[in-house]
Scaffold this active site. Sequence first.
Site, PDB file in Angstrom:
ATOM      1  N   ARG A 113      47.124  37.251  25.417  1.00  0.00           N
ATOM      2  CA  ARG A 113      47.340  39.150  26.262  1.00  0.00           C
ATOM      3  C   ARG A 113      47.368  39.814  23.846  1.00  0.00           C
ATOM      4  O   ARG A 113      47.338  40.236  24.465  1.00  0.00           O
ATOM      5  CB  ARG A 113      47.473  39.838  26.785  1.00  0.00           C
ATOM      6  CG  ARG A 113      47.392  39.265  28.383  1.00  0.00           C
ATOM      7  CD  ARG A 113      47.699  40.012  29.467  1.00  0.00           C
ATOM      8  NE  ARG A 113      47.698  39.884  30.858  1.00  0.00           N
ATOM      9  CZ  ARG A 113      46.306  40.329  31.394  1.00  0.00           C
ATOM     10  NH1 ARG A 113      45.543  40.883  30.797  1.00  0.00           N
ATOM     11  NH2 ARG A 113      46.790  39.886  32.391  1.00  0.00           N
ATOM     12  N   GLU A 120      38.239  50.757  29.666  1.00  0.00           N
ATOM     13  CA  GLU A 120      38.320  49.483  30.562  1.00  0.00           C
ATOM     14  C   GLU A 120      38.640  48.395  29.628  1.00  0.00           C
ATOM     15  O   GLU A 120      38.124  48.824  28.053  1.00  0.00           O
ATOM     16  CB  GLU A 120      36.963  50.051  31.334  1.00  0.00           C
ATOM     17  CG  GLU A 120      36.904  48.086  31.731  1.00  0.00           C
ATOM     18  CD  GLU A 120      37.433  47.253  32.465  1.00  0.00           C
ATOM     19  OE1 GLU A 120      38.609  47.243  32.795  1.00  0.00           O
ATOM     20  OE2 GLU A 120      37.386  46.987  33.968  1.00  0.00           O
ATOM     21  N   ASP A 121      39.051  47.654  29.108  1.00  0.00           N
ATOM     22  CA  ASP A 121      38.783  46.935  28.113  1.00  0.00           C
ATOM     23  C   ASP A 121      37.341  46.274  28.355  1.00  0.00           C
ATOM     24  O   ASP A 121      36.501  45.904  27.369  1.00  0.00           O
ATOM     25  CB  ASP A 121      40.126  45.116  28.262  1.00  0.00           C
ATOM     26  CG  ASP A 121      40.042  44.846  29.968  1.00  0.00           C
ATOM     27  OD1 ASP A 121      39.332  45.559  30.877  1.00  0.00           O
ATOM     28  OD2 ASP A 121      40.465  43.660  30.261  1.00  0.00           O
ATOM     29  N   ASP A 131      43.484  38.734  28.790  1.00  0.00           N
ATOM     30  CA  ASP A 131      43.957  36.852  29.187  1.00  0.00           C
ATOM     31  C   ASP A 131      42.711  36.071  29.239  1.00  0.00           C
ATOM     32  O   ASP A 131      42.115  36.101  30.148  1.00  0.00           O
ATOM     33  CB  ASP A 131      44.653  36.962  29.627  1.00  0.00           C
ATOM     34  CG  ASP A 131      44.411  37.019  31.030  1.00  0.00           C
ATOM     35  OD1 ASP A 131      43.628  38.156  31.412  1.00  0.00           O
ATOM     36  OD2 ASP A 131      44.689  36.702  32.617  1.00  0.00           O
ATOM     37  N   PHE A 154      33.403  34.422  26.789  1.00  0.00           N
ATOM     38  CA  PHE A 154      34.855  34.408  27.392  1.00  0.00           C
ATOM     39  C   PHE A 154      35.353  35.066  26.121  1.00  0.00           C
ATOM     40  O   PHE A 154      35.071  34.086  25.370  1.00  0.00           O
ATOM     41  CB  PHE A 154      35.309  33.441  28.140  1.00  0.00           C
ATOM     42  CG  PHE A 154      36.585  34.130  28.745  1.00  0.00           C
ATOM     43  CD1 PHE A 154      36.628  34.870  30.101  1.00  0.00           C
ATOM     44  CD2 PHE A 154      37.676  33.715  28.152  1.00  0.00           C
ATOM     45  CE1 PHE A 154      37.701  35.205  31.055  1.00  0.00           C
ATOM     46  CE2 PHE A 154      38.812  34.130  28.798  1.00  0.00           C
ATOM     47  CZ  PHE A 154      38.788  35.298  30.666  1.00  0.00           C
ATOM     48  N   VAL A 155      36.063  35.612  26.386  1.00  0.00           N
ATOM     49  CA  VAL A 155      36.659  36.616  24.504  1.00  0.00           C
ATOM     50  C   VAL A 155      38.396  36.886  25.484  1.00  0.00           C
ATOM     51  O   VAL A 155      39.199  37.083  26.641  1.00  0.00           O
ATOM     52  CB  VAL A 155      36.231  37.610  24.647  1.00  0.00           C
ATOM     53  CG1 VAL A 155      35.436  37.483  23.385  1.00  0.00           C
ATOM     54  CG2 VAL A 155      36.025  38.985  25.546  1.00  0.00           C
ATOM     55  N   GLY A 181      44.220  44.549  31.172  1.00  0.00           N
ATOM     56  CA  GLY A 181      43.214  43.816  30.503  1.00  0.00           C
ATOM     57  C   GLY A 181      43.387  45.292  29.574  1.00  0.00           C
ATOM     58  O   GLY A 181      43.494  45.035  28.518  1.00  0.00           O
ATOM     59  N   ASP A 222      31.835  43.594  32.051  1.00  0.00           N
ATOM     60  CA  ASP A 222      31.084  42.713  32.325  1.00  0.00           C
ATOM     61  C   ASP A 222      30.161  42.656  33.475  1.00  0.00           C
ATOM     62  O   ASP A 222      28.899  43.302  32.645  1.00  0.00           O
ATOM     63  CB  ASP A 222      31.761  41.252  32.778  1.00  0.00           C
ATOM     64  CG  ASP A 222      31.621  39.625  32.775  1.00  0.00           C
ATOM     65  OD1 ASP A 222      30.268  39.468  32.845  1.00  0.00           O
ATOM     66  OD2 ASP A 222      32.727  38.737  33.169  1.00  0.00           O
TER      67      ASP A 222
END
Length: 178
Positions: free
Chosen positions: A167, A101-102, A161, A154-155, A47, A105
């Site tokens: 992506r 990090e993307d 993805d 959720f994104v 990610g 969560d």
Amino acid sequence: MDIQILDKKFAPYITEEKINDAVCRIASLINADFKEKTPLFIAILNGAFIFASDLYKEINIPSEITFVKLSSYRGTQSSGNVTTSIGMDVSIKDREIIILEDIVDTGKTLTTFIEELKKEEPSSIRICALLHKQEATTHPIPIDYLGFTIPNLFVVGYGLDYNGFGRNLKDIHQLQEG
Ligand code: 5GP
């Protein structure tokens, strides 16, 4: 405009321009904080690959970057399973580490990874994340450099993805329920 990825609809949420502003802001902070140092960036695949690439181009201090792969995230729900890292081919002993990090969560992924890194005795570990779902975080970790706090939805896009797709979207999109 909403877009369709597999069986789900997503609406534009954070524009390419806003992401770029955040990336530049974070890079300036890191350039200032690590001016006299030689940090090692560790980007978490898959990610974070676009975020890491854009951010790293704005870094102007001597530094290195490496990439690791951790557990995968399936569908729109965190699996909760975190496996150990694959691909750490650089010694981190006595190094100043900046994890890229993307999205954070629950925080489980990074908590486990940080524990693993600490065993190798780096001199410091800083965390840089583009997105943080603060309400979903059950394993709190200090995020030293953050792009955006987002709600627990959720994104996709900008490296993130949905079941492997999306992506390549330049903007970040948010799941439309129903
Ligand atoms: P955590 O361990 O913090 O629950 O999960 C972190 C990982 O879950 C992220 O690196 C990312 O791969 C995935 N993840 C969490 N939320 C989302 C999301 O909204 N969209 C996507 N595409 N991945 C997510």
